[in-house]
Motif scaffolding. Structure first.
Motif, PDB file in Angstrom:
ATOM      1  N   ASP A 336       0.833  -1.201   0.000  1.00  0.00           N
ATOM      2  CA  ASP A 336       0.000   0.000   0.000  1.00  0.00           C
ATOM      3  C   ASP A 336       0.864   1.245   0.000  1.00  0.00           C
ATOM      4  N   GLU A 337       0.352   2.273  -0.627  1.00  0.00           N
ATOM      5  CA  GLU A 337       1.077   3.534  -0.689  1.00  0.00           C
ATOM      6  C   GLU A 337       1.108   4.190   0.688  1.00  0.00           C
ATOM      7  N   GLU A 339       0.769   7.023   3.364  1.00  0.00           N
ATOM      8  CA  GLU A 339      -0.082   8.190   3.497  1.00  0.00           C
ATOM      9  C   GLU A 339       0.184   8.868   4.834  1.00  0.00           C
ATOM     10  N   GLN A 378      -1.064   3.850   6.714  1.00  0.00           N
ATOM     11  CA  GLN A 378      -2.193   3.701   5.803  1.00  0.00           C
ATOM     12  C   GLN A 378      -3.401   3.436   6.692  1.00  0.00           C
TER      13      GLN A 378
END
Length: 489
Positions: A336-337, A339, A378
């Motif tokens: 997952d990116e 954030e 995330q």
């Protein structure tokens, strides 16, 4: 063989091979430390010796040049001062045996010029011994009267000075007893310098006399010693800085390589487990769904004593399905990116989801003041962290207790959150194994909750640390990386 043993098995061949050969694994940092230290010390000592030798030789040559210029200037001045006809250089006046060769010269003037020059030579500062040689290598004058009239043979420096017609200088630390001209009235204390200074005839072609000066220039020696101390201090400091800098870089690189290697091994392990788990899950899902459907159908038809057994079948199937979901979730890649996530809203959502269970078990929840800060994470995965920790706290406080969440520290780059329960705690052995995959003390647990917490924290550059004491509860410390500071700050 259990699943944990299977996980450990890929690393066993290498360990067994190392144990079988009796060799220790290659330690890059240790070898670099020894080899680089040896190389840097060798280079530093070599540079120090070359620099020291250069300083000494240059200082000695400079002193010899100044001494030669001074003596030659005195010789020229004395010749001009006495104004003896047909005698144009001091070298022609120094040998008493040549007095008869100049019958037209006043002997008194000749002796006067010679005496004044020799008096200057005898009173040169820092002089230990002064000798004057005739071309036939006989000492025609010396500050040590015992040497006058002696013939000096097999003296390489003296021969070179006569033959090459140049000044020769050399430095010594000890008196050479084999050299008959080194007969000092006052012996040298440390470094002394020997200078050969030629005096030429009027044409500047033939050496008419050779002046030998032994000096112990104390001021020069002190300066040389200070220079050598500075050289060796600079060499030592430079070597230490180079070694320290390179060792620090190699240490950081070695740690980074170890971390990357560990991550690579973990990734390979989790990829393999993921593939295996996917295969197992796909193989189990359909049979489990079929079993549950059949059990539900039987439950609708059967109204007798079998209802309890059918209910057990359904609950166990649900339990197995939950395990499969947990296993797949814990082993799937975390791609997952990154954030910027606020901690407080995610924490409140997780606590809200467990409100009924917390209330049912009589657990008091205490949430300290949390700074307005965003961390690298995330939202869904951060929620998974809090869900796992709250679930573990519920398991540990079956008879009630206190769950406290507080912020310990907030810096420019990190923020530390502590989640603490007052449950039954863990033993030292359990604490050591708590972050290992598939290790659990729960009844029917799978042992992937804390492992998933650790993976998520490390995925976003953070870390997790456990501390626990049996009977006093467990503390989980979460170290997050700050995404950005609030605009108000």
């Amino acid at each position: 063989m259990d699943l944990q043993s299977r996980l450990d098995s890929p690393s066993q061949p290498a360990a067994n091979a190392a144990a079988g050969t009796g060799k220790r694994p290659f330690n890059l940092l240790r070898w670099y430390a020894f080899v680089s230290l040896a190389i840097i010390l060798s280079v530093a000592v070599g540079l120090g010796l070359i620099s020291s030798r250069f300083v000494i030789s240059q200082s000695v040559e400079r002193d010899a040049l100044l001494t030669a210029q001074f003596i030659q200037a005195i010789a020229s001045a004395e010749v001009r001062h006495v104004s003896i006809p047909n005698v144009r250089t001091m070298g022609e006046l120094l040998d008493p045996r040549m007095d008869q060769s100049f019958p037209d010269v006043d002997p008194q003037a000749r002796r006067s010029a010679r005496g004044e020059f020799l008096d200057h030579i005898a009173n040169l500062p820092d002089t230990l011994l002064a000798n004057i040689y005739a071309p036939d290598r006989m000492v025609i004058w010396s500050s040590n009267p015992a040497l006058v009239g002696k013939m000096i043979e097999a003296d390489e420096d003296l021969e070179r000075a006569f033959e090459d017609k140049v000044g020769v200088s050399a430095s010594y630390h000890n008196v050479d007893q084999a050299r008959s001209e080194q007969k000092f009235i006052t012996p040298p204390e440390q470094l002394f310098i020997e200078n050969y200074i030629p005096l030429f005839d009027a044409d500047g072609e033939n050496v008419t006399a050779m002046v030998e000066i032994y000096k112990e220039p104390r001021d020069l020696i002190l300066r040389i010693e200070r220079g050598l101390v500075l050289i060796w201090l600079a060499v030592a400091l430079g070597a230490a800085l180079i070694y320290g800098g390179l060792y620090w870089l190699m240490y950081r690189a070695n740690r980074q390589m170890a971390v990357q290697q560990k991550r690579l091994i973990n990734n390979e392990t989790f990829v393999a487990l993921g593939e295996m788990s996917s295969a197992v899950a796909h193989s189990l899902r359909n049979p489990l769904a079929s079993i549950r459907s059949s059990a539900e159908l039987a439950q609708e038809i059967e109204e007798g004593p079998a209802q309890k057994n059918i209910g057990d079948i359904i609950s166990q199937v649900d339990r197995m399905s939950h395990w499969v979901r947990q296993l797949l979730q814990s082993l799937r890649p975390l791609n997952d990116e990154v954030e910027a996530v606020e901690i407080e809203p995610v924490l409140k959502d997780s606590l809200q989801a467990f409100t009924l269970q917390l209330r049912r078990q009589g657990i008091e929840v205490q949430v300290g003041t949390l700074a307005d800060v965003r961390v690298l994470s995330q939202p869904a995965l951060l929620g998974q962290i809090f869900n796992s920790l709250i679930a573990n706290a519920l398991e540990a406080m079956a008879e009630g207790g206190t769950l406290r969440v507080e912020q310990l520290m907030k810096g420019r780059k990190t923020v530390v959150l502590r989640v603490r329960d007052s449950g039954k705690g863990m033993t030292e052995a359990q604490l050591r194994m708590a972050l290992k995959p598939f290790y659990t003390t729960k009844q029917g647990g799978l042992g992937v909750g804390l492992v998933l917490v650790k993976r998520i924290m490390e995925r976003f550059g953070g870390s997790v640390r456990l501390s626990s004491q049996e009977g006093e509860g467990t503390t989980v410390q979460l170290n997050f990386r700050v995404a950005r500071l609030p605009a108000a700050q």
